[in-house]
Design a protein around this motif. Structure first.
Motif, PDB file in Angstrom:
ATOM      1  N   SER A  42       0.814  -1.214   0.000  1.00 19.48           N
ATOM      2  CA  SER A  42       0.000   0.000   0.000  1.00 19.48           C
ATOM      3  C   SER A  42       0.850   1.267   0.000  1.00 19.48           C
ATOM      4  O   SER A  42       0.319   2.370  -0.118  1.00 19.48           O
TER       5      SER A  42
ATOM      6  N   TYR B  14       3.581   3.564  -1.824  1.00 17.85           N
ATOM      7  CA  TYR B  14       4.002   3.776  -3.213  1.00 17.85           C
ATOM      8  C   TYR B  14       5.029   4.893  -3.278  1.00 17.85           C
ATOM      9  O   TYR B  14       4.799   6.003  -2.774  1.00 17.85           O
TER      10      TYR B  14
ATOM     11  N   TRP C 150      -1.015   5.011 -11.292  1.00 18.04           N
ATOM     12  CA  TRP C 150      -1.103   5.103  -9.837  1.00 18.04           C
ATOM     13  C   TRP C 150      -2.423   5.697  -9.347  1.00 18.04           C
ATOM     14  O   TRP C 150      -2.899   5.341  -8.267  1.00 18.04           O
TER      15      TRP C 150
ATOM     16  N   ILE D 269      -3.330   2.034  -3.077  1.00 18.05           N
ATOM     17  CA  ILE D 269      -2.259   2.889  -2.553  1.00 18.05           C
ATOM     18  C   ILE D 269      -2.824   3.744  -1.426  1.00 18.05           C
ATOM     19  O   ILE D 269      -3.783   4.491  -1.616  1.00 18.05           O
TER      20      ILE D 269
ATOM     21  N   CYS E  10      -6.280   7.815  -0.438  1.00 17.09           N
ATOM     22  CA  CYS E  10      -4.861   7.824  -0.075  1.00 17.09           C
ATOM     23  C   CYS E  10      -4.730   8.589   1.233  1.00 17.09           C
ATOM     24  O   CYS E  10      -5.041   9.778   1.303  1.00 17.09           O
TER      25      CYS E  10
END
Length: 811
Positions: free
Chosen positions: A163, A165, A442, A469, A500
């Motif tokens: 998770s 990045y 992403w 992510i 995020c």
């Protein structure tokens, strides 16, 4: 506030001195070098004047580390701990390429203004407003480091290391801080989600190995032996324009060979001007159609040696097709119209798509076929399209058809990388996480991780992505928002803290991406950093090593990321494993010792660290010619393809075309076919609403978004959208008119440059302007990515940021 900043603020320059300096240095560069940029109107006047008789000018050495593909050393003149000006380092022997003066361009020469910019980040900051608002409060380094460590540990414990990045970035190519420092830290913490590809080269880096087995190209130095040079979208005069770039190598080679140059591009670029080239204007996305028209002429006029092609290639005709292929699936069948689509790829067919006259296509085919040594190359613009992989493979096929490969003066159709000097970097260690996403994916990995699989989105390392992510580390890069496609979509994703949960940004300036940070850290600029670096990826056959030292004392509380990461590692409990008992300076000295062990003639580190350019070399002829051994004996020196030959027909791609799940309209083909791209002039569903093709280009004024905030460069090289007079007249637009460029994704405000140097139906805008929305949601920062698509290319899952339909009107 540091003493040297106070001195910059108090520096007074008389009008007489300004005129004198301008007459000596000339034009805008003189202004860039001579006039200090104040941080505020409240600059003090009670500190000592920098022209004090006791102050002595000193020479320091650094380098420009931006992502232009070049790498230029900087001789920095410092007085009383304040940068006065930047000059080029001296040459060993200016008459010899590889010992020549590596002159920085106007961007590198303006590095002083990056250091003294009012946008500089000065202290660690914590967000206090909504994400993207740019509201922060100052915190201490101890608070920042502990917060980062706590957040990383929380997210890893809750979601796992996949998770976390590390975002694609390219703003600072350090060896001993920056990217390597963060990856070393994250690997010690259990790893992070990987990425592959780059925003610049996704399609070409993925597609080329299906033809050649790996990415390969001959140095531009080989043009010394060429009589014809054909470039598809290659614009070295702007993208690699410094003495550390490939433009110097190419120009010296052309001086030797006097080769004819043909440049195929929608714009009449500065490279067409400076290389005395012929301009063939082409519609964006159509390079594969042009190659097909050339191939039809080569075959029908018997201009090629088909036996030779079959000796080195798979799939030109039916005799070399793999057993799994249909009997009429060869490239020759495709070109002659006896293949599946039953369409002859005549020059007239190609003209209707590309806009290049059929007569000129025939002439170009004959020129290439009859050349003694033709150097064929493609820039990265033609592949940065929705059908970019097809253009790549088509252009790669052209040298194979004509025999212009593996010999002096020839190439593979690709843009050559550099021969590296071989300077070690801080080791980042082994990443326990093997999962990798295409770097352009992403945002989808944040909001829709469950849809990302190996068959739909090119996921590597596992069949499906199990977690989204939740944490992003964004180091020295503006791709978090500014350089990513469809900015309005991206901003909405990042603003949602439930998606995020933590964003860390490390940079020099308050960029558009920095405003989306939860924790924002100030890193040293290049001129405040110590490092040992080699030449960058596009310096060609010229390779060298540069020792950098802080030319001035780092200001405020800016720090090296090596030291930042060491302190965060301390909170994790593995600082000793991180540093191995070494400071950044000691790592640099260790790496120099490793280089010197291979090159014993180098001076001791005590001397080398103060030299700037420590050593400069030129690649050998053997290093410079791609596929030379394969050309001499293909059986003894097979390529890394499944067949060992160059694969015009790729069985591997044929398999992917049947096993991957593609969006409607996307195609993966075994042959380098022309495929109609979404949002091109052939997209009949959309071009009635948005009739202009929008493409991006690099500019002398900034490297991607780096240097975009320097006012002197903005004045010298203003960002403008290029438009043909025919299109401008239809819209009542004159040169200099402020216009709105728009599509369904957003609106950008930018001045218009009306010029015959771009073809009708196409407009072009510089990339890299910092996005900035007004109260109406219009991007007055002039960022092209407010308008660019986020649809992925079929094979590489790369960005299609040059494939956009727009309309333009007066603002």
């Amino acid at each position: 506030m540091a003493n040297n900043l106070t001195k910059v603020l108090s520096y007074n320059l008389s009008r007489r001195d300004l005129v004198k300096n301008t007459s000596k240095i000339g034009a805008t560069v003189a202004l860039t070098s001579a006039i200090p940029l104040p941080f505020s109107a409240a600059a003090t006047t009670d500190v000592k004047n920098l022209e004090s008789a006791t102050a002595i000018e000193q020479i320091q050495h650094s380098a420009c580390l931006v992502n232009c593909g070049s790498r230029c050393p900087l001789k920095v003149i410092v007085k009383d701990d304040v940068i006065q000006r930047i000059e080029p380092e001296s040459a060993t022997n200016e008459s010899v390429f590889g010992q020549h003066q590596i002159r920085p361009c106007l961007r590198g020469r303006s590095s002083r203004w990056r250091v003294y910019s009012p946008d500089r980040l000065k202290y660690p900051l914590k967000r206090v407003g909504k994400r993207g608002e740019g509201k922060f409060e100052r915190i201490t380094w101890d608070e920042a480091n502990k917060y980062i460590a706590d957040e990383l540990q929380r997210i890893i414990a809750k979601y796992g290391n996949e998770s976390v990045y590390y975002n694609y970035q390219s703003g600072a190519y350090y060896h001993n801080q920056g990217t390597t420092a963060w990856k070393r830290l994250l690997n010690l913490a259990g790893g992070y989600l990987r990425y592959y590809n780059t925003y610049s080269t996704a399609q070409i880096s993925v597609a080329t190995p299906y033809t050649y087995g790996e990415y390969t190209a001959s140095h531009f130095d080989q043009v010394r032996h060429s009589d014809l040079v054909v470039f598809f979208g290659m614009n070295l005069s702007e993208t690699r324009m410094s003495g550390g770039g490939q433009v110097e190598e190419l120009r010296r080679a052309l001086e030797d060979s006097q080769a004819q140059v043909v440049i195929i591009d929608p714009r009449y670029t500065d490279s067409v001007v400076t290389e005395h080239a012929e301009w063939l204007p082409i519609r964006p996305t159509t390079d594969a159609a042009l190659v097909s028209g050339i191939a039809w002429t080569l075959i029908n006029e018997n201009l090629i040696d088909e036996a030779m092609i079959n000796q080195y290639c798979v799939g030109f005709d039916n005799s070399t097709l793999p057993s799994s292929a249909a009997s009429n699936a060869s490239y020759k069948d495709y070109i002659l119209g006896t293949g599946e689509d039953n369409a002859e790829k005549t020059p007239e067919w190609a003209e209707s798509i590309t806009g290049i006259p059929a007569t000129r296509i025939r002439q170009l085919a004959r020129q290439i076929a009859n050349a003694k040594a033709c150097y064929i190359a493609q820039g990265w613009g033609p592949q940065r399209h929705a059908n970019g992989e097809q253009s790549v493979r088509a252009i790669n096929t052209l040298p194979l058809l004509t025999g212009h490969f593996g010999l002096a003066g020839t190439n593979t159709g690709n843009w050559p990388y550099a021969t590296k000097y071989g300077v070690p970097s801080l080791p980042d260690g082994e990443n326990p996480v093997k999962t990798a996403i295409p770097c352009y994916l992403w945002t989808d990995a944040i909001i829709n991780p469950e849809i990302i699989t190996d068959k739909t989105h090119g996921l590597r390392g596992k069949e499906k992505l199990d977690v989204g992510i939740k944490c992003i580390v964004n180091q020295a890069g503006n791709t978090l928002i500014n350089q990513h496609g469809d900015i309005n979509r991206t901003a909405k994703i990042l603003e949602d803290e439930k998606q995020c949960e933590f964003i860390l940004v490390i940079d020099n300036h308050m960029t558009a991406s920095a405003k989306f940070a939860d924790i924002l850290l100030p890193e040293t600029s290049y001129l405040e950093a110590q490092d040992l670096v080699d030449n960058s990826y596009a310096s060609g056959s010229n390779h060298y090593m540069i020792a950098m030292k802080p030319v001035v004392t780092p200001m405020w509380e800016v720090r090296s990321t090596y030291d930042i990461c060491a302190d965060i590692a301390d909170h994790f409990g593995f600082k000793e494993a991180y540093t191995e008992g070494r400071s950044q300076s000691q790592w640099i000295e260790k790496h120099y010792g490793e280089v010197k062990a291979k090159r014993p003639y180098l001076p001791d580190w005590s001397i080398a660290q103060n030299m700037g350019i420590v050593d400069q070399q030129k690649a050998t002829e053997q290093q410079s010619i791609a596929l030379a051994e394969f050309r001499q004996n293909p059986a003894a020196n097979p390529l890394k393809t499944p067949s060992g030959k160059a694969e015009i027909y790729s069985e591997a791609l044929d398999t992917l075309s049947r096993t991957w799940i593609l969006p409607e309209g996307d195609k993966i083909t075994a042959l380098p076919e022309f495929c109609i791209a979404k949002e091109s002039h052939l997209d009949t569903a959309l071009n009635g609403k948005y009739p202009l093709q929008l493409s991006g280009f690099h500019t002398k004024g900034h490297t991607h978004s780096t240097y975009s905030n320097v006012p002197q460069l903005q004045e010298a090289v203003p960002d403008e959208i290029w438009m043909n007079p025919i299109d401008a007249s239809e819209r009542g637009i004159s040169n200099g008119t402020l216009v709105h460029v728009f599509n369904d994704r957003g609106v950008v405000e930018i001045p218009c440059k009306v010029t015959n140097r771009i073809i009708p139906g196409v407009v072009a805008m510089p990339e890299g302007g910092w996005t900035k929305k007004d109260e109406n949601g219009v991007d007055v920062g002039g960022c092209i990515n407010t308008l660019t698509s986020h649809n992925l290319s079929p094979l590489a899952k790369g960005n299609p940021q040059h494939t956009n339909l727009v309309e333009v009107r007066k603002a």
